[in-house]
Design an enzyme around this catalytic site. Structure first.
Site, short mmCIF file in Angstrom:
data_model
loop_
_atom_site.label_atom_id
_atom_site.label_comp_id
_atom_site.label_asym_id
_atom_site.label_seq_id
_atom_site.Cartn_x
_atom_site.Cartn_y
_atom_site.Cartn_z
CG MET A 1 -4.19 -2.75 -2.50
SD MET A 1 -4.55 -3.31 -0.81
CE MET A 1 -3.17 -4.39 -0.55
CG MET B 1 -1.72 -1.25 1.41
SD MET B 1 -2.84 -1.12 2.82
CE MET B 1 -3.39 -2.82 2.97
C1 DX5 Z 1 -6.86 -5.65 2.47
C2 DX5 Z 1 -5.72 -6.58 2.06
C3 DX5 Z 1 -5.92 -7.97 2.54
C4 DX5 Z 1 -5.86 -8.12 4.03
C5 DX5 Z 1 -6.70 -9.27 4.44
O1 DX5 Z 1 -6.61 -4.39 2.01
O2 DX5 Z 1 -5.64 -6.62 0.65
O3 DX5 Z 1 -5.03 -8.88 1.92
O4 DX5 Z 1 -4.57 -8.32 4.53
O5 DX5 Z 1 -6.81 -9.29 5.81
P1 DX5 Z 1 -8.00 -10.06 6.52
O6 DX5 Z 1 -7.89 -11.48 6.12
O7 DX5 Z 1 -7.72 -9.83 7.97
O8 DX5 Z 1 -9.28 -9.42 6.05
ZN ZN Z 2 -4.45 -8.29 -0.39
#
Ligand code: DX5
Ligand code: ZN
Length: 220
Positions: A67, A36
């Protein structure tokens, strides 16, 4: 068979190697790394340095979920760091087709990602060029969010299309996958389940095993 992809976003980075090894012991098929940039999503996480470290922790495929607003600028650094799969959002500010080509040129598997409000049609033009379609089941940005059941029809729609067209694209889901939601997404057609908070914390190996069991419709 369903694949389980632990997301290291929820791992304890002070003992990353140990936690990755425990997840592997539990049968993790690949590892999901959430990148991110503070622009595409508000949070900032990890870059190629951590992918490089992960490459030395495990021989399992590394699935790098970008992301970031300009993924095209970061394909080579992540490929060089050891990514196997690189997925990019259709909602980001780039020419998706060109970025897919950059990933292929690096010899890596390309995938595209669609957010909960984005329709499956937005991914269709790229299906012949990708190995993996990632359907977000939360709005991206952080771990530990609640699964959005309204995305289930889109997973079914994508699975139906991919099977009918024989597209050879794996269907991955990400966000809020846990012991309660896993069987819902696999019944809808998901092939790869990403899970962060449901795996890290507690007995990591056992959590991977249990998640696979419920995902495959078995009791634990
Ligand atoms: C969210 C991420 C996910 C996240 C999932 O923005 O892309 O990969 O780490 O985490 P859980 O499984 O806790 O929803
Ligand atoms: Zn992810």
């Amino acid at each position: 068979m369903v694949k389980i992809a632990p997301s290291i976003l929820s791992a304890d980075y002070t003992e990353l190697i140990r936690q990755v090894q425990l997840a592997e012991k539990g049968g993790a098929d690949l590892f999901h790394i959430d990148v991110m940039d503070g622009h595409f999503v508000p949070n900032i996480t990890v870059g190629p340095v951590i992918v490089h470290a992960m490459r030395r922790c495990t021989k399992r495929p590394l699935d790098v979920h970008l992301m970031i607003e300009h993924p095209e600028r970061m394909i080579k650094p992540f490929a060089d760091a050891g990514a196997d799969i690189i997925t990019v959002h259709v909602e980001a500010a780039h020419d998706v087709r060109k970025t897919i080509r950059l990933i292929e040129d690096e010899g890596k598997s390309p995938g595209v990602v669609i957010n909960p409000p984005t329709s499956f049609e937005k991914a269709v033009p790229f299906l012949s060029d990708i190995d993996l379609l990632l359907i977000m089941t939360v709005n991206p940005g952080s771990a530990g969010q609640k699964f959005m059941p309204e995305v289930l029809p889109k997973i079914k729609e994508a699975k139906g299309y991919i099977s009918r067209e024989n597209a050879g694209v794996e269907l991955e889901v990400d966000g809020g996958i846990n012991m309660q939601t896993a069987s819902k997404v696999t019944s809808a057609g998901a092939d790869i389940l990403v899970a962060g908070s449901a795996i890290f914390g507690g007995n990591i190996a056992q959590r991977v095993r249990n998640l696979r069991k419920v995902a495959e419709g078995q009791g634990i």
